[in-house]
Design an enzyme around this catalytic site. Structure first.
Site, mmCIF file in Angstrom:
data_model
loop_
_atom_site.group_PDB
_atom_site.id
_atom_site.type_symbol
_atom_site.label_atom_id
_atom_site.label_comp_id
_atom_site.label_asym_id
_atom_site.label_seq_id
_atom_site.Cartn_x
_atom_site.Cartn_y
_atom_site.Cartn_z
ATOM 1 N NE ARG A 1 41.867 47.264 40.682
ATOM 2 C CZ ARG A 1 42.004 46.038 40.164
ATOM 3 N NH1 ARG A 1 40.937 45.364 39.780
ATOM 4 N NH2 ARG A 1 43.197 45.488 40.033
ATOM 5 C CD GLN B 1 44.700 38.430 38.691
ATOM 6 O OE1 GLN B 1 44.775 37.228 38.899
ATOM 7 N NE2 GLN B 1 43.552 39.078 38.781
ATOM 8 N N GLY C 1 32.175 35.674 39.082
ATOM 9 C CA GLY C 1 31.141 36.694 38.957
ATOM 10 C C GLY C 1 30.986 37.201 37.533
ATOM 11 C CE1 TYR D 1 40.082 46.181 52.715
ATOM 12 C CE2 TYR D 1 38.350 47.041 51.318
ATOM 13 C CZ TYR D 1 39.164 47.159 52.424
ATOM 14 O OH TYR D 1 39.048 48.257 53.248
ATOM 15 N N GLY E 1 29.500 40.968 46.701
ATOM 16 C CA GLY E 1 29.682 40.327 45.386
ATOM 17 C C GLY E 1 30.361 38.980 45.562
ATOM 18 C CG HIS E 2 34.415 38.850 46.827
ATOM 19 N ND1 HIS E 2 34.634 40.140 47.250
ATOM 20 C CD2 HIS E 2 35.296 38.635 45.822
ATOM 21 C CE1 HIS E 2 35.599 40.683 46.537
ATOM 22 N NE2 HIS E 2 36.011 39.803 45.648
ATOM 23 C CE LYS F 1 33.001 45.120 39.119
ATOM 24 N NZ LYS F 1 34.362 44.649 39.363
HETATM 25 P P1 AMP Z 1 38.199 39.669 42.768
HETATM 26 O O1 AMP Z 1 38.462 39.477 44.232
HETATM 27 O O2 AMP Z 1 37.907 41.081 42.377
HETATM 28 O O3 AMP Z 1 39.248 39.010 41.903
HETATM 29 O O4 AMP Z 1 36.862 38.886 42.466
HETATM 30 C C1 AMP Z 1 36.713 37.530 42.781
HETATM 31 C C2 AMP Z 1 35.452 37.007 42.166
HETATM 32 O O5 AMP Z 1 34.341 37.740 42.675
HETATM 33 C C3 AMP Z 1 35.431 37.176 40.631
HETATM 34 O O6 AMP Z 1 34.867 36.009 40.063
HETATM 35 C C4 AMP Z 1 34.541 38.371 40.449
HETATM 36 O O7 AMP Z 1 33.875 38.387 39.200
HETATM 37 C C5 AMP Z 1 33.566 38.205 41.588
HETATM 38 N N1 AMP Z 1 32.949 39.512 41.894
HETATM 39 C C6 AMP Z 1 33.595 40.661 42.237
HETATM 40 N N2 AMP Z 1 32.707 41.669 42.379
HETATM 41 C C7 AMP Z 1 31.494 41.158 42.105
HETATM 42 C C8 AMP Z 1 30.173 41.693 42.068
HETATM 43 N N3 AMP Z 1 29.915 42.978 42.329
HETATM 44 N N4 AMP Z 1 29.149 40.870 41.753
HETATM 45 C C9 AMP Z 1 29.380 39.558 41.477
HETATM 46 N N5 AMP Z 1 30.591 38.986 41.485
HETATM 47 C C10 AMP Z 1 31.634 39.765 41.807
#
Ligand code: AMP
Length: 280
Positions: A187, A61, A147, A32, A36-37, A149
């Site tokens: 989210r 997780q 990230g 999704y 950020g990704h 984040k």
């Molecule tokens: P997730 O799909 O939420 O598990 O995130 C995958 C990667 O994208 C993780 O390393 C997160 O820290 C990074 N990530 C998610 N949102 C952001 C954001 N707003 N800014 C930078 N990195 C992000």
């Protein structure tokens, strides 16, 4: 760009690349995808010959009461997004491909995982460490991108790589925000219009912390109290934690006299959101 779902297909492709002497960057995600990704994929694109994006909503997780079933998924949109950013391969396994029957080996960590998100999500980091280790073994990247984040996750992964002698460079990438300041997150799609507005208390409280620190404040209590007061003024917000921790150990500190992390987790309605500020 190729999309594969089996470990053997990833291995075959990466072996070919390595035979040609090409470097590989890995961006682990749960899909999704948003900007950020995208910033991670772009960073990986700039530093490696080949870029692998993994898209896997990792059941391990998630706690039993968390949002595993409702976590948003859209592989077609994610594929187009990755392709546009120049990724070479998407690894999109089914849970059974990652966790075969009888799976019983885990990677776990103490200390760093016993604070912040580890307190309210007790199984979370074991799941993260285990799946990231598996992805590292499957993809064997030269570099992997995470990230800021998820600052605790980034610290945990860096620590794991160091503890377990994994020969992979971990690259942290800055938080990408919406125009109004809300940190981008898959989210955020859970939020109603009213909740989306209320969610701004997270970035506003982070901004408040930044202002206090810029003005010379070093007391964790003063910073936490000011942030807490600001968040509590929003009726839809319920604080999980507001803390100042050592950026390396994730342990709480009283005074910002070293590299520190101001970290928050706040429920907006039923949606738990996180944000943070790294004080270098
Ligand atoms: P997730 O799909 O939420 O598990 O995130 C995958 C990667 O994208 C993780 O390393 C997160 O820290 C990074 N990530 C998610 N949102 C952001 C954001 N707003 N800014 C930078 N990195 C992000």
């Amino acid at each position: 760009m190729e999309i594969v779902s089996s470990v053997s297909e990833v291995r075959d492709r990466v072996k070919e690349w390595k035979r040609e002497g090409l470097s590989v960057g890995l961006v682990p995600t749960m899909g999704y995808l948003h900007e950020g990704h995208g910033s991670l994929i772009t960073a990986a694109r700039g530093q490696n010959d080949k870029v692998v994006v993994s898209i896997f909503v990792n059941p391990m997780q998630f706690g039993p009461t968390e949002d595993l079933a409702s976590y948003p998924r859209d592989l077609d949109k994610d594929s187009a997004f990755c392709k546009a950013l120049g990724a070479d391969l998407i690894f999109h396994p089914e849970p059974e491909e990652m966790y075969h029957e009888g799976f019983s080996s885990y990677v776990d960590m103490s200390v760093l995982t016993e604070e912040l998100c580890g307190l309210s999500r007790p199984v979370h980091f074991r799941g993260v460490c285990t799946v990231v280790t598996k992805l590292f073994h499957i993809v064997t990247p030269d570099r992997a991108y995470f990230g800021e984040k998820d600052a605790q996750q980034l610290a945990v992964i860096k620590h794991m790589v160091d503890d377990l002698n994994m020969d992979i460079e971990i690259v942290g990438c800055p938080i990408v925000r919406e125009e109004d300041g809300l940190a981008k997150s898959s989210r955020n799609t859970y939020l109603s219009d009213k909740e989306r507005e209320a969610a701004l208390v997270l970035s506003r409280s982070i901004q408040k912390a930044q202002e206090l620190i810029d003005a010379g404040e070093t007391s964790a209590d003063v910073i936490v109290d000011a942030m807490t007061a600001l968040i509590n003024r929003e009726p839809l917000a319920k604080i999980d934690y507001v803390k100042v921790v050592d950026a390396l150990t994730m342990q709480q500190i009283k005074t910002i006299d070293r590299s520190a992390l101001v970290a928050i987790a706040v429920y907006i309605g039923k949606t738990r959101l996180i944000d943070n500020l790294h004080v270098k």
